[in-house]
Enzyme design. Structure first.
Site, PDB file in Angstrom:
ATOM      1  N   ASP A  31      51.734  72.252  33.353  1.00 13.27           N
ATOM      2  CA  ASP A  31      50.816  72.811  32.358  1.00 13.27           C
ATOM      3  C   ASP A  31      51.579  73.813  31.494  1.00 13.27           C
ATOM      4  O   ASP A  31      52.377  74.600  31.985  1.00 13.27           O
ATOM      5  CB  ASP A  31      49.636  73.488  33.069  1.00 13.27           C
ATOM      6  N   ILE A  32      51.292  73.796  30.208  1.00 14.87           N
ATOM      7  CA  ILE A  32      51.991  74.661  29.260  1.00 14.87           C
ATOM      8  C   ILE A  32      51.591  76.132  29.433  1.00 14.87           C
ATOM      9  O   ILE A  32      52.350  77.025  29.037  1.00 14.87           O
ATOM     10  CB  ILE A  32      51.732  74.175  27.808  1.00 14.87           C
ATOM     11  N   ASN A  89      38.014  69.830  35.287  1.00 12.08           N
ATOM     12  CA  ASN A  89      36.986  70.449  34.463  1.00 12.08           C
ATOM     13  C   ASN A  89      36.238  69.372  33.684  1.00 12.08           C
ATOM     14  O   ASN A  89      36.859  68.459  33.124  1.00 12.08           O
ATOM     15  CB  ASN A  89      37.622  71.440  33.483  1.00 12.08           C
ATOM     16  N   VAL A  98      40.927  69.520  26.772  1.00  8.16           N
ATOM     17  CA  VAL A  98      41.578  68.264  26.405  1.00  8.16           C
ATOM     18  C   VAL A  98      40.745  67.123  26.988  1.00  8.16           C
ATOM     19  O   VAL A  98      40.558  67.044  28.221  1.00  8.16           O
ATOM     20  CB  VAL A  98      43.025  68.192  26.929  1.00  8.16           C
ATOM     21  N   HIS A 102      42.012  64.718  33.451  1.00  8.37           N
ATOM     22  CA  HIS A 102      43.199  65.240  34.128  1.00  8.37           C
ATOM     23  C   HIS A 102      42.790  66.052  35.334  1.00  8.37           C
ATOM     24  O   HIS A 102      41.758  66.713  35.340  1.00  8.37           O
ATOM     25  CB  HIS A 102      44.051  66.076  33.170  1.00  8.37           C
ATOM     26  N   HIS A 104      43.994  69.122  37.714  1.00  3.69           N
ATOM     27  CA  HIS A 104      44.906  70.267  37.819  1.00  3.69           C
ATOM     28  C   HIS A 104      45.317  70.423  39.285  1.00  3.69           C
ATOM     29  O   HIS A 104      44.455  70.423  40.170  1.00  3.69           O
ATOM     30  CB  HIS A 104      44.197  71.561  37.424  1.00  3.69           C
TER      31      HIS A 104
HETATM   32  P1  5GP Z   1      41.309  71.689  30.628  1.00  3.30           P
HETATM   33  O1  5GP Z   1      41.018  73.094  30.175  1.00  3.30           O
HETATM   34  O2  5GP Z   1      40.924  70.672  29.588  1.00  3.30           O
HETATM   35  O3  5GP Z   1      40.811  71.384  31.989  1.00  3.30           O
HETATM   36  O4  5GP Z   1      42.891  71.635  30.777  1.00  3.30           O
HETATM   37  C1  5GP Z   1      43.754  71.351  29.743  1.00  3.30           C
HETATM   38  C2  5GP Z   1      45.083  71.933  30.115  1.00  3.30           C
HETATM   39  O5  5GP Z   1      46.062  71.398  29.267  1.00  3.30           O
HETATM   40  C3  5GP Z   1      45.147  73.458  29.976  1.00  3.30           C
HETATM   41  O6  5GP Z   1      45.421  74.038  31.237  1.00  3.30           O
HETATM   42  C4  5GP Z   1      46.259  73.670  28.959  1.00  3.30           C
HETATM   43  O7  5GP Z   1      47.071  74.789  29.246  1.00  3.30           O
HETATM   44  C5  5GP Z   1      47.034  72.373  29.032  1.00  3.30           C
HETATM   45  N1  5GP Z   1      47.700  72.013  27.789  1.00  3.30           N
HETATM   46  C6  5GP Z   1      47.171  72.056  26.544  1.00  3.30           C
HETATM   47  N2  5GP Z   1      48.062  71.623  25.645  1.00  3.30           N
HETATM   48  C7  5GP Z   1      49.187  71.298  26.344  1.00  3.30           C
HETATM   49  C8  5GP Z   1      50.466  70.771  25.956  1.00  3.30           C
HETATM   50  O8  5GP Z   1      50.761  70.519  24.787  1.00  3.30           O
HETATM   51  N3  5GP Z   1      51.367  70.568  26.945  1.00  3.30           N
HETATM   52  C9  5GP Z   1      51.076  70.825  28.260  1.00  3.30           C
HETATM   53  N4  5GP Z   1      52.037  70.589  29.156  1.00  3.30           N
HETATM   54  N5  5GP Z   1      49.881  71.302  28.664  1.00  3.30           N
HETATM   55  C10 5GP Z   1      48.951  71.536  27.709  1.00  3.30           C
END
Ligand code: 5GP
Length: 119
Positions: A31-32, A89, A98, A102, A104
């Site tokens: 994760d970024i 999520n 996103v 996915h 985590h």
């Molecule tokens: P969500 O909040 O949708 O459950 O998780 C999306 C995750 O994607 C977040 O933890 C966010 O930090 C990660 N994320 C968003 N953009 C990028 C990216 O460009 N690269 C990577 N490696 N992770 C990303």
């Protein structure tokens, strides 16, 4: 389903990511914005499913594949004995950002309890 997402670009190596796991159906990458010392996202490679709520019975095996990929990675990294958390999520109240399903994997330190409204 073929909708384009940020994670589709990671699958195609069009934007950089630190890929730590890959098999026929699953990609795992760091994760970024890590929320724990180890924070890896596991995604299906071959279909885009926006949320858990969109998973059909025919796609159900993919959820198991994501979980098993996370478990395998955790074992290989020596994280399994101390333990870890997996999180998926779904939509606004969970903070999903996103819309490409996915899982985590969070690990590497004791994780606080979570999930209460407003926390
Ligand atoms: P969500 O909040 O949708 O459950 O998780 C999306 C995750 O994607 C977040 O933890 C966010 O930090 C990660 N994320 C968003 N953009 C990028 C990216 O460009 N690269 C990577 N490696 N992770 C990303």
């Amino acid at each position: 389903m073929t909708s384009e997402t940020l994670f589709s670009k990671i699958i195609r190596r069009e934007i950089p990511a630190t890929i730590v796991y890959e098999d026929e159906e699953v990609l795992g990458f760091k994760d970024i914005a890590p929320q724990a010392p180890v924070h890896v996202l596991f995604i299906p490679k071959n279909e885009v499913i926006p949320t858990l709520d969109d998973v059909t019975p025919g796609q159900a095996h993919l959820i198991g594949k994501l979980a098993l990929a996370a478990a395998q990675y955790a074992r290989e990294q020596g994280l399994a004995e101390d333990g870890y958390r997996i999180v998926m999520n779904c939509r606004e109240h969970a903070g999903q950002t996103v819309f490409h399903i996915h899982l985590h994997l969070l690990a590497g330190a004791p994780l606080g309890h979570f999930g209460a409204p407003g926390q």
